[in-house]
Design a protein around this motif. Sequence first.
Motif, short mmCIF file in Angstrom:
data_model
loop_
_atom_site.label_atom_id
_atom_site.label_comp_id
_atom_site.label_asym_id
_atom_site.label_seq_id
_atom_site.Cartn_x
_atom_site.Cartn_y
_atom_site.Cartn_z
N ASP A 152 -0.12 -0.08 -11.06
CA ASP A 152 -0.09 -1.47 -10.51
C ASP A 152 -0.65 -1.36 -8.88
N ILE A 153 -0.16 -0.40 -8.28
CA ILE A 153 -0.26 -0.41 -6.67
C ILE A 153 -0.91 0.76 -6.26
N GLN A 154 -1.80 0.40 -4.96
CA GLN A 154 -2.15 1.59 -4.27
C GLN A 154 -1.35 2.57 -3.43
N THR A 155 -1.62 3.47 -3.00
CA THR A 155 -0.67 4.30 -2.22
C THR A 155 -0.43 3.65 -0.98
N ASP A 156 -1.20 3.15 -0.23
CA ASP A 156 -1.12 2.50 1.19
C ASP A 156 -0.03 1.47 1.17
N THR A 157 -0.04 0.47 -0.25
CA THR A 157 1.02 -0.43 -0.35
C THR A 157 2.52 0.37 -0.56
N SER A 158 2.54 1.22 -1.36
CA SER A 158 3.69 1.92 -1.69
C SER A 158 4.33 2.51 -0.41
N ILE A 159 3.56 3.20 0.33
CA ILE A 159 4.19 3.92 1.41
C ILE A 159 4.52 2.91 2.56
N ALA A 160 3.56 1.68 2.63
CA ALA A 160 4.18 0.80 3.76
C ALA A 160 5.42 0.18 3.51
N GLY A 161 5.62 -0.08 2.07
CA GLY A 161 6.88 -0.67 1.67
C GLY A 161 8.03 0.51 1.63
N MET A 162 7.92 1.65 1.37
CA MET A 162 8.98 2.71 1.49
C MET A 162 9.16 2.81 3.02
#
Length: 229
Positions: free
Chosen positions: A194-204
């Motif tokens: 669903d999402i890219q790594t940059d979106t996941s990491i920024a969110g976390m």
Amino acid sequence: MATVLITGVNRGLGLEFIRQYAAAGWTVLGTCRDPDNAVEAKALAAAEPCVTLYKLDVGDTDAIAELADTLRGTAIDVLILNAGVMAERTGLGTLKAEEFQHVMNINVVAPAMLIQAFADHVAASEKKVIVGMGSTLGSIGGNNSGGLYSYRSSKAGLHAIMKNASIDLKEKAIIAIAMHPGWVVTDMGGHGADIQTDTSIAGMMAVIEQLTPDDSGRLLTYTGEELPW
């Protein structure tokens, strides 16, 4: 300057973690089994003086103890237990005991040993946070599809370890949580995620930054939502 220690930084989520924490000005300590062949992580460490890579096989308890000793006296604000694996044979009829045991060793035993080894490093810091990389696939309450026996079991086990740590380390004022990074486009998640790594990491990272002691022991997503155990 805050310090973060992240396991499994040779690719995927771990690599993006060190990239974004370095950009945010943190002191970044990353581990992987073979730093010399972790091309992107090695290049990032060469370009960013705040990034240091360490050789660590998280399945080797002696190596964990040696790294903890090497970093003795280093206050670690955030410890991110990111290293993990998934077995090829994951359903009834194809399960292999040795693969199952390997997944449990890396995804469950190793995080427990890392917490044990680095709890005092985290307790000596200002932020005092430990994050275990959990998954919605480890949610028993959210399991409606079955399959993935070893991976689901390992993440459920990891969730239990983080809950335990939130209780046992409360006297050290440590916040311990499990986090679901989302379904991310990585070698493990696949290209249809669903999402890219940059979106996941920024969110976390945003969720981690806003944690309070009341959050300790929770299972949260990269958007800050709470998942059922």
